[in-house]
Enzyme design. Structure first.
Site, short mmCIF file in Angstrom:
data_model
loop_
_atom_site.label_atom_id
_atom_site.label_comp_id
_atom_site.label_asym_id
_atom_site.label_seq_id
_atom_site.Cartn_x
_atom_site.Cartn_y
_atom_site.Cartn_z
N ARG A 292 -0.76 -2.58 -18.55
CA ARG A 292 -2.06 -1.92 -18.62
C ARG A 292 -2.11 -0.83 -17.57
NH1 ARG A 292 -4.52 -4.84 -22.05
NH2 ARG A 292 -6.20 -3.34 -22.11
N ASP B 217 -5.92 13.40 -25.24
CA ASP B 217 -5.88 12.00 -24.83
C ASP B 217 -5.17 11.23 -25.94
OD1 ASP B 217 -6.38 9.36 -24.30
OD2 ASP B 217 -8.55 9.58 -24.06
N THR C 264 -2.99 5.93 -22.12
CA THR C 264 -2.81 4.59 -21.58
C THR C 264 -1.32 4.27 -21.74
OG1 THR C 264 -3.22 3.64 -23.74
CG2 THR C 264 -5.10 3.77 -22.25
N GLU D 167 -0.58 4.82 -0.54
CA GLU D 167 -1.40 6.02 -0.79
C GLU D 167 -0.55 7.27 -0.62
OE1 GLU D 167 -4.77 5.84 1.80
OE2 GLU D 167 -5.84 4.44 0.49
N TYR E 10 0.85 -1.19 0.00
CA TYR E 10 0.00 0.00 0.00
C TYR E 10 0.89 1.24 0.00
CZ TYR E 10 -5.00 -0.27 0.00
OH TYR E 10 -6.29 -0.38 -0.42
N LYS F 202 -0.96 0.54 -25.03
CA LYS F 202 -1.29 0.43 -26.46
C LYS F 202 0.02 0.55 -27.25
CE LYS F 202 -6.00 1.78 -25.46
NZ LYS F 202 -7.09 2.76 -25.65
#
Ligand code: PLP
Length: 414
Positions: free
Chosen positions: A232, A197, A223, A53, A51, A226
């Site tokens: 991903r 984008d 992303t 954060e 974790y 791609k």
């Protein structure tokens, strides 16, 4: 994968089947690619247990020194790769990156204006079934009916009428290069932010082949899986001031703990993307798309906008008296994976469509060149001519399998 095999034979079996499918099919979905084994090792690492954060140096959990290290590497490399002042590497996906960017750049209820989905835009650019169409008052521009390209004078005129509070550029199924200078000028004239984008063509931008949105946009989302060829995930680039808002809207705004294992893999991807081999592959990807398109045109098919500047072509299959859905199914049966796609001013529904979208990133990563693209164009042409029950189909499937066998997936593993 001996541990997986022992613990869970069912999931292990599915993984093996998927590996076989990726190995034996010709993967031509424009949004897909094959990451390096180094990227996959980072993704499968112990960072999945952590974790973290917050951001490097400002975490809400202890034990983050090595998480800080990989996130800092990922951020620094992304900034170098794209020449941006700030990079947020935490978005879990392209859609998450867009949610964050919208909330950082405008408010719910504001007017946004992006390319229509049916003309090559993305669901997150204001489609009514998506958060972007329900949180914001979405308006859409389209491509020109004659040229099937964006006409930036018409876009400007429409923007002056609509007066959006955010202009959105970028696309998923637009084969042509974007003019970000023109879009930046429109946004400046309206005194509004520009969000670009570049999810589909980020790898081409990284290699200097596609016009660079970073100097012209308030924020750039993408992303990482791609053309960019990483794990991903998502990424947001911006200037320093906007970067503060982006960070806030990513966490705590819209996400919880970052996927540190994926961030580690993004760092690997951004390193790989700085190399010469990567740049060469991106150039080859575009050369392959052009060669494939030209060979299909020679065989009587029609390309939307007449060609491509990118990694993808959009093929109008109506000259063959079939739908995109039928074409997709026939090609799948001969071992070529593509997706049906609407073409501009399509008469068919989005579920049926009149086109197919074909991309070259994945096969280029496997080492294929123009010569193989001509062979694939021939297989596609003959398969579409044969139709769903054509007797040529088994022979065509053999030809596609032979191609796949000659360009092995992950030869390092063999
Ligand atoms: C793929 C894509 C996205 C969404 O990415 P996900 O990771 O699937 O959420 C957003 N915008 C554009 C333009 C895309 O092509």
């Amino acid at each position: 994968m001996s541990f997986l095999q022992k613990t869970d034979p069912d999931v292990y079996g599915a993984v093996q089947s998927e590996l076989g499918r990726q190995r034996d099919q010709l993967e031509m979905i424009a949004s897909e690619n094959f990451t390096s084994l180094a990227v996959m090792e980072a993704m499968g690492s112990v960072f999945t247990n952590k974790y973290a954060e917050g951001y490097p140096g400002r975490r809400y959990y202890g034990g983050c020194e090595f998480a800080d290290q990989v996130e800092q590497l990922a951020r620094d490399r992304a900034k170098i790769l794209f020449g941006a002042e700030r990079a947020n590497v935490q978005p879990h996906s392209g859609s998450s990156a867009n949610i964050t960017a919208y909330l950082a750049l405008c408010k719910p209820g504001d007017r946004i204006m992006g390319l229509s989905l049916s003309h090559g835009g993305h669901l997150t650019h204001g489609h009514k079934v998506n958060f972007s169409g329900s949180l914001f008052e979405a308006h859409h521009y389209e491509v020109d009916r004659e040229t099937e390209r964006i006409n930036y004078d018409a876009l400007r005129k429409q923007a002056m009428e609509v007066r959006p509070q955010l202009l959105v550029g970028g696309s998923s199924a637009y084969p042509r290069a974007w003019d970000f200078e023109a879009m930046g000028a429109i946004a400046r004239e309206l005194e509004i932010p520009l969000l670009v984008d570049m999810a589909h063509f980020a790898g081409l931008v990284a290699a200097g082949i596609h016009p660079d949105p970073v100097p012209h946009a308030t924020a750039v989302t993408t992303t990482t899986h791609k053309t960019l060829r990483g794990p991903r995930g998502g990424l947001i680039l911006s200037g320093a001031e906007t970067g503060k808002l982006i960070n806030k809207w990513n966490f705590p705004g819209t996400q919880g703990g970052p996927f540190v294992h994926v961030i580690a893999a993004k760092a690997v991807c951004f390193l790989e993307a700085q190399g010469d081999a990567y740049k060469k592959d991106q150039h080859q990807t575009v050369a392959n798309a052009k060669a494939l398109g030209a060979a299909l045109v020679e065989r009587g098919l029609r390309l939307v906008s007449g060609g491509t500047d990118t990694h993808l072509i959009l093929v109008d299959v109506t000259p063959r008296k079939m739908t995109g859905k039928e074409a997709e199914e026939i090609l799948e049966s001969v071992g070529i994976t593509v997706n049906k796609n609407t073409i501009p001013f399509d008469a068919e529904s989005p579920f049926v469509t009149s086109g197919i979208r074909i991309g070259t990133p994945a096969l280029t990563t496997r080492g294929m060149r123009e010569e193989q693209m001509v062979e694939i164009a021939d297989i596609i042409d003959r398969a579409l001519a044969a139709g769903a029950d054509g007797e040529d189909l088994p022979g065509l499937r053999k030809r596609s399998q032979a191609l796949a066998a000659n360009f092995p997936l992950y030869p390092e593993l063999a």
